[in-house]
Design a protein around this motif. Structure first.
Motif, mmCIF file in Angstrom:
data_model
loop_
_atom_site.group_PDB
_atom_site.id
_atom_site.type_symbol
_atom_site.label_atom_id
_atom_site.label_comp_id
_atom_site.label_asym_id
_atom_site.label_seq_id
_atom_site.Cartn_x
_atom_site.Cartn_y
_atom_site.Cartn_z
ATOM 1 N N ASN A 198 9.925 -8.448 13.981
ATOM 2 C CA ASN A 198 11.395 -8.430 14.013
ATOM 3 C C ASN A 198 11.928 -7.449 15.052
ATOM 4 O OD1 ASN A 198 11.206 -10.196 11.939
ATOM 5 N ND2 ASN A 198 11.829 -8.759 10.336
ATOM 6 N N GLU A 199 11.078 -6.528 15.453
ATOM 7 C CA GLU A 199 11.529 -5.528 16.419
ATOM 8 C C GLU A 199 11.484 -6.035 17.855
ATOM 9 O OE1 GLU A 199 8.602 -5.887 15.257
ATOM 10 O OE2 GLU A 199 7.045 -4.649 16.176
ATOM 11 N N LEU A 200 10.940 -7.250 18.044
ATOM 12 C CA LEU A 200 10.724 -7.731 19.415
ATOM 13 C C LEU A 200 11.841 -8.637 19.899
ATOM 14 C CD1 LEU A 200 6.970 -8.752 19.054
ATOM 15 C CD2 LEU A 200 7.869 -6.592 19.941
ATOM 16 N N PHE A 213 11.263 -4.782 24.069
ATOM 17 C CA PHE A 213 10.934 -6.047 24.720
ATOM 18 C C PHE A 213 9.473 -6.395 24.456
ATOM 19 C CE2 PHE A 213 14.529 -4.680 27.545
ATOM 20 C CZ PHE A 213 15.396 -5.704 27.168
ATOM 21 N N ASP A 214 9.260 -7.653 24.166
ATOM 22 C CA ASP A 214 7.916 -8.176 23.899
ATOM 23 C C ASP A 214 7.088 -8.107 25.183
ATOM 24 O OD1 ASP A 214 5.707 -9.699 23.381
ATOM 25 O OD2 ASP A 214 6.807 -11.527 22.872
ATOM 26 N N SER A 215 6.050 -7.315 25.164
ATOM 27 C CA SER A 215 5.200 -7.237 26.363
ATOM 28 C C SER A 215 3.847 -7.911 26.152
ATOM 29 C CB SER A 215 5.004 -5.777 26.785
ATOM 30 O OG SER A 215 4.524 -5.004 25.708
ATOM 31 N N ASN A 216 3.347 -7.866 24.935
ATOM 32 C CA ASN A 216 2.001 -8.415 24.703
ATOM 33 C C ASN A 216 1.892 -9.881 25.075
ATOM 34 O OD1 ASN A 216 1.209 -6.014 23.652
ATOM 35 N ND2 ASN A 216 1.168 -6.692 21.517
ATOM 36 N N ARG A 217 2.945 -10.621 24.757
ATOM 37 C CA ARG A 217 2.866 -12.070 24.991
ATOM 38 C C ARG A 217 2.617 -12.343 26.472
ATOM 39 N NH1 ARG A 217 7.609 -15.478 25.073
ATOM 40 N NH2 ARG A 217 8.676 -13.613 24.328
ATOM 41 N N GLY A 262 0.352 -9.074 16.667
ATOM 42 C CA GLY A 262 1.184 -8.347 15.700
ATOM 43 C C GLY A 262 1.031 -8.905 14.298
ATOM 44 N N GLY A 263 1.392 -8.067 13.325
ATOM 45 C CA GLY A 263 1.479 -8.545 11.943
ATOM 46 C C GLY A 263 0.171 -8.814 11.239
ATOM 47 N N VAL A 264 -0.938 -8.271 11.741
ATOM 48 C CA VAL A 264 -2.209 -8.536 11.054
ATOM 49 C C VAL A 264 -2.815 -7.312 10.372
ATOM 50 C CG1 VAL A 264 -2.875 -10.546 12.407
ATOM 51 C CG2 VAL A 264 -3.580 -8.282 13.170
ATOM 52 N N GLY A 292 -8.487 -1.074 18.135
ATOM 53 C CA GLY A 292 -8.564 -2.406 17.537
ATOM 54 C C GLY A 292 -8.510 -2.234 16.051
ATOM 55 N N ARG A 293 -7.754 -3.083 15.406
ATOM 56 C CA ARG A 293 -7.723 -3.037 13.953
ATOM 57 C C ARG A 293 -8.308 -4.343 13.481
ATOM 58 N NH1 ARG A 293 -1.808 -1.182 12.451
ATOM 59 N NH2 ARG A 293 -1.412 -2.359 14.340
ATOM 60 N N PRO A 294 -8.096 -4.721 12.238
ATOM 61 C CA PRO A 294 -8.614 -6.034 11.865
ATOM 62 C C PRO A 294 -8.062 -7.099 12.796
ATOM 63 C CG PRO A 294 -7.698 -4.896 9.952
ATOM 64 C CD PRO A 294 -7.398 -4.054 11.149
ATOM 65 N N PRO A 309 -4.062 -7.585 16.885
ATOM 66 C CA PRO A 309 -3.145 -6.518 16.504
ATOM 67 C C PRO A 309 -2.003 -6.380 17.515
ATOM 68 C CG PRO A 309 -5.257 -5.621 17.239
ATOM 69 C CD PRO A 309 -5.410 -7.105 17.187
ATOM 70 N N GLY A 310 -0.978 -5.612 17.139
ATOM 71 C CA GLY A 310 0.229 -5.535 17.961
ATOM 72 C C GLY A 310 0.250 -4.418 18.995
ATOM 73 N N ASN A 311 -0.488 -3.349 18.738
ATOM 74 C CA ASN A 311 -0.468 -2.271 19.722
ATOM 75 C C ASN A 311 -1.121 -2.747 21.014
ATOM 76 O OD1 ASN A 311 0.791 0.174 18.779
ATOM 77 N ND2 ASN A 311 -0.765 0.170 17.156
ATOM 78 N N PRO A 312 -0.429 -2.590 22.135
ATOM 79 C CA PRO A 312 -0.900 -3.219 23.380
ATOM 80 C C PRO A 312 -2.359 -2.920 23.739
ATOM 81 C CG PRO A 312 1.284 -2.297 23.706
ATOM 82 C CD PRO A 312 0.867 -1.933 22.304
#
Ligand code: AMP
Ligand code: MG
Length: 418
Positions: A198-200, A213-217, A262-264, A292-294, A309-312
């Motif tokens: 929701n923050e993106l 701003f969404d950067s990962n995508r 994100g969101g995992v 890296g997370r799950p 995961p969401g962190n770049p």
């Protein structure tokens, strides 16, 4: 379009090593079958669908490797220089004239076919012309010198390129040298990419104070394209189970892979897991890797899903170890193991045993000439600058506990990871 054995990603387990993860992916993902024919000039980066064996030898005919004078080596005296009359001249692209006459030399240029009988070429720099216009040849040249025999590069009929090869410029050159005009390649795999959160907001849209701003995508799309995938950019999904589920389900049939970021994690607002479970099957791969997370692995209607995961920085590192091998396997490419280059660490670092860690690093030339890796000063997995301002990743294996300056470590340049 089921390209996965049914339980491919069903490996919840406690902790999975990077090698195990890559092994499971390589063993269980089956490639797309469809092939297409592309023009040679469009083949770079595509995955070769069938083996190519040499339809002709390379070089196709025996030719001179230098500009000079062709002779028969058996006409040369065992000792001392010798002067031969020069009869004939062959330029590149011209048919060889008549056979060479005993005790004569033929003027020849690089790439020109050797005249029958000649087996050796003197470089023009090594000879002189005497007053009678004869060429004076020095002693000591090895028979066969400066000649490129037909097939010395690649004999006719031999295996030249194997199916699964991710074509590089030099591979395309080889196909061209065989006279091929088109190549059979696997079709590109189609990958659907979503961001979640929701923050993106997308670049270009108005951004509220608590949004970013969404950067990962954009990073993921770029990496996927470098791997040769066709990408559907599906924007941002809200952190809400129903809309996530709907969004994922809608694209499943038409894609070979769904990729989310994100969101995992296991926070209350991490809804990807629940969303996938409501429309397909999902497990969390807890990988022994930092950052890296799950990573979420799932199947929706036969289409594999990977939730990063969401962190770049975590997104980047997990992409390399999970998405890259999956994309290569789906695309029908031979796996391309990631091979670190040994360099000298110019930093100290402590790490957890049994976990593989990646340190963002720069390379520099030390005073003694050795290549040294310096560590980016900060460690947060959210720091995009740490990826932008570095040259690559130092890979620290599971067995390592600490790094001291001077120790040899393995370095992976970013270009080698895509
Ligand atoms: P999450 O994995 O959803 O908990 O996100 C972890 C961190 O990464 C949060 O600070 C997010 O705001 C950030 N993040 C998640 N997705 C993106 C994205 N697409 N682009 C940039 N940052 C993101
Ligand atoms: Mg999130």
């Amino acid at each position: 379009m089921a390209q996965l054995s049914d339980d491919c990603f069903a490996f919840g387990g406690p902790m999975m090593s990077v090698d195990e993860a890559v092994g499971i992916i390589a063993a269980r993902v089956t490639p797309v079958r469809e092939a297409e024919t592309v023009a040679l000039a469009q083949a770079d980066g595509r995955i070769l669908a069938t083996d190519i064996s040499a339809p002709l030898p390379l070089p196709p005919f025996t030719n001179s490797a230098v500009d000079g004078y062709a002779v028969r080596s058996r006409d040369l005296p065992p000792r001392g220089e010798v002067a031969f009359a020069v009869t004939g001249r062959i330029e590149a692209g011209e048919p060889a004239v008549a056979a060479i006459q005993p005790g004569h030399a033929v003027r020849i240029f690089t790439g020109a076919p050797m005249p029958d009988g000649a087996d050796t070429v003197f470089m023009q720099e090594d000879v002189r012309i005497d007053g009678d216009g004869r060429v004076v040849l020095p002693e000591g040249l090895r028979p066969g010198a400066n000649v490129r025999p037909a097939g010395e590069d690649i004999p006719a009929g031999s295996a030249a390129l194997a199916a699964g090869q991710r074509l590089r410029p030099q591979d395309v050159a080889l196909a061209a040298a065989f006279g091929l005009t088109q190549i059979d390649v696997r079709r590109r795999i189609r990958v659907a990419v979503f961001s979640t959160g929701n923050e993106l907001v997308s670049p270009g849209a108005p951004r509220a104070a608590a949004q970013l701003f969404d950067s990962n995508r954009f990073m993921l799309i770029a990496m996927l394209r470098r791997l040769g995938s066709e990408v559907s950019d599906l924007g941002i999904l809200r952190d809400e189970r129903a809309s996530l589920a709907e969004g994922l389900k809608k694209v499943a049939g038409a894609h070979d892979l769904i990729l989310t970021t994100g969101g995992v994690s296991t926070g209350e607002e991490d809804h990807v897991k629940a969303a996938v479970e409501s429309v397909g099957r999902l497990v969390l791969w807890r990988m022994a890797i930092k950052p890296g997370r799950p990573v979420a692995m799932g199947i929706i209607g036969g289409t594999p899903l990977i939730g990063l995961p969401g962190n770049p920085v975590a997104t980047f590192v997990t992409f390399v170890h999970v998405v890259r091998p999956t994309v290569l396997a789906l695309a029908g490419a031979a796996q391309q193991p990631i091979v670190p280059m040994p360099v000298r660490a110019a930093f100290s670092y402590k790490k957890k045993i049994s976990r593989r860690e990646y340190v963002r690093a720069n390379l520099r030339r030390a005073e003694d000439g050795a290549l040294e890796a310096t560590k980016f000063p900060r460690e947060g997995a959210g720091l995009l600058s740490s990826l932008v301002e570095t040259d690559g990743l130092v890979e620290l294996g599971e067995e390592i506990r600490k790094v001291e300056p001077g120790q040899t470590v393995g370095f992976l340049g970013y270009a080698s990871l895509m």
